[in-house]
Motif scaffolding. Structure first.
Motif, PDB file in Angstrom:
ATOM      1  N   GLU A  91       0.821  -1.215   0.000  1.00  0.00           N
ATOM      2  CA  GLU A  91       0.000   0.000   0.000  1.00  0.00           C
ATOM      3  C   GLU A  91       0.852   1.261   0.000  1.00  0.00           C
ATOM      4  O   GLU A  91       0.548   2.207  -0.707  1.00  0.00           O
ATOM      5  CB  GLU A  91      -0.902   0.017   1.238  1.00  0.00           C
ATOM      6  CG  GLU A  91      -2.316  -0.378   0.978  1.00  0.00           C
ATOM      7  CD  GLU A  91      -3.110  -0.330   2.263  1.00  0.00           C
ATOM      8  OE1 GLU A  91      -3.058   0.698   2.954  1.00  0.00           O
ATOM      9  OE2 GLU A  91      -3.779  -1.330   2.559  1.00  0.00           O
ATOM     10  N   GLN A 120       2.378   1.863  -3.397  1.00  0.00           N
ATOM     11  CA  GLN A 120       1.373   2.383  -4.338  1.00  0.00           C
ATOM     12  C   GLN A 120       1.081   3.856  -4.052  1.00  0.00           C
ATOM     13  O   GLN A 120       0.965   4.665  -4.970  1.00  0.00           O
ATOM     14  CB  GLN A 120       0.085   1.565  -4.254  1.00  0.00           C
ATOM     15  CG  GLN A 120       0.216   0.188  -4.842  1.00  0.00           C
ATOM     16  CD  GLN A 120      -1.018  -0.666  -4.587  1.00  0.00           C
ATOM     17  OE1 GLN A 120      -1.822  -0.377  -3.698  1.00  0.00           O
ATOM     18  NE2 GLN A 120      -1.152  -1.733  -5.361  1.00  0.00           N
ATOM     19  N   GLU A 121       0.984   4.184  -2.783  1.00  0.00           N
ATOM     20  CA  GLU A 121       0.753   5.579  -2.404  1.00  0.00           C
ATOM     21  C   GLU A 121       1.933   6.453  -2.825  1.00  0.00           C
ATOM     22  O   GLU A 121       1.759   7.569  -3.302  1.00  0.00           O
ATOM     23  CB  GLU A 121       0.516   5.675  -0.899  1.00  0.00           C
ATOM     24  CG  GLU A 121       0.017   7.029  -0.461  1.00  0.00           C
ATOM     25  CD  GLU A 121      -0.335   7.070   1.023  1.00  0.00           C
ATOM     26  OE1 GLU A 121      -0.500   8.202   1.521  1.00  0.00           O
ATOM     27  OE2 GLU A 121      -0.445   6.015   1.673  1.00  0.00           O
ATOM     28  N   GLN A 157       1.760   7.053  -6.493  1.00  0.00           N
ATOM     29  CA  GLN A 157       0.714   8.045  -6.760  1.00  0.00           C
ATOM     30  C   GLN A 157       1.241   9.456  -6.481  1.00  0.00           C
ATOM     31  O   GLN A 157       0.996  10.385  -7.262  1.00  0.00           O
ATOM     32  CB  GLN A 157      -0.513   7.756  -5.905  1.00  0.00           C
ATOM     33  CG  GLN A 157      -1.638   8.745  -6.106  1.00  0.00           C
ATOM     34  CD  GLN A 157      -2.815   8.491  -5.180  1.00  0.00           C
ATOM     35  OE1 GLN A 157      -2.830   7.547  -4.405  1.00  0.00           O
ATOM     36  NE2 GLN A 157      -3.802   9.359  -5.257  1.00  0.00           N
ATOM     37  N   LYS A 158       1.969   9.620  -5.385  1.00  0.00           N
ATOM     38  CA  LYS A 158       2.523  10.937  -5.046  1.00  0.00           C
ATOM     39  C   LYS A 158       3.562  11.387  -6.071  1.00  0.00           C
ATOM     40  O   LYS A 158       3.630  12.561  -6.419  1.00  0.00           O
ATOM     41  CB  LYS A 158       3.143  10.924  -3.642  1.00  0.00           C
ATOM     42  CG  LYS A 158       2.143  10.766  -2.531  1.00  0.00           C
ATOM     43  CD  LYS A 158       1.165  11.919  -2.510  1.00  0.00           C
ATOM     44  CE  LYS A 158       0.107  11.736  -1.452  1.00  0.00           C
ATOM     45  NZ  LYS A 158      -0.952  12.732  -1.558  1.00  0.00           N
ATOM     46  N   LEU A 176       6.450   9.186   3.288  1.00  0.00           N
ATOM     47  CA  LEU A 176       6.224   7.819   2.811  1.00  0.00           C
ATOM     48  C   LEU A 176       7.531   7.037   2.710  1.00  0.00           C
ATOM     49  O   LEU A 176       7.576   5.849   3.056  1.00  0.00           O
ATOM     50  CB  LEU A 176       5.512   7.834   1.456  1.00  0.00           C
ATOM     51  CG  LEU A 176       4.041   8.220   1.483  1.00  0.00           C
ATOM     52  CD1 LEU A 176       3.518   8.463   0.073  1.00  0.00           C
ATOM     53  CD2 LEU A 176       3.221   7.151   2.183  1.00  0.00           C
TER      54      LEU A 176
END
Length: 109
Positions: free
Chosen positions: A2, A5-6, A9-10, A97
């Motif tokens: 997760e 993936q985040e 995306q960022k 992240l």
């Protein structure tokens, strides 16, 4: 997964924001150019019409066209600055992240 993936995306958001910054930077420069040209033309008109030179800078900013161009310049500058802040925010989110991923995967920097 997760977090990765985040992170992806960022990174995509960052790329989009950088492209948007180029667009808003161009708009900002164009607005500044248009404002300065119109300001100069209007100041010369006022001088030619006999307005005292010391009063031109006070009068010229009240001319509707000049005020509108100044407003557009200021808005373009605000949009540009907001885009810069969005980029900085996304960079910070990416760093957070990265740290979370490093902790989760036991990777030390």
């Amino acid at each position: 997964m997760e977090l990765i993936q985040e992170m992806n995306q960022k990174v995509n958001e960052l790329n989009i924001s950088v492209r948007q910054l180029r667009i808003s930077g161009t708009a900002r420069a164009e607005a500044e150019r248009d404002y300065k040209i119109a300001l100069r033309i209007e100041a010369l008109k006022l001088r030619d019409s006999g307005i005292a030179v010391s009063m031109i800078d006070k009068v010229v900013y009240g001319v509707k066209e000049i005020a509108e161009l100044r407003f557009k310049r200021d808005v373009a500058d605000t949009v540009y600055q907001a885009n810069l802040e969005a980029i900085n925010s996304i960079k910070l989110q990416i760093r957070i992240l990265e740290n979370q991923i490093s902790r989760e995967w036991g990777i030390s920097k």
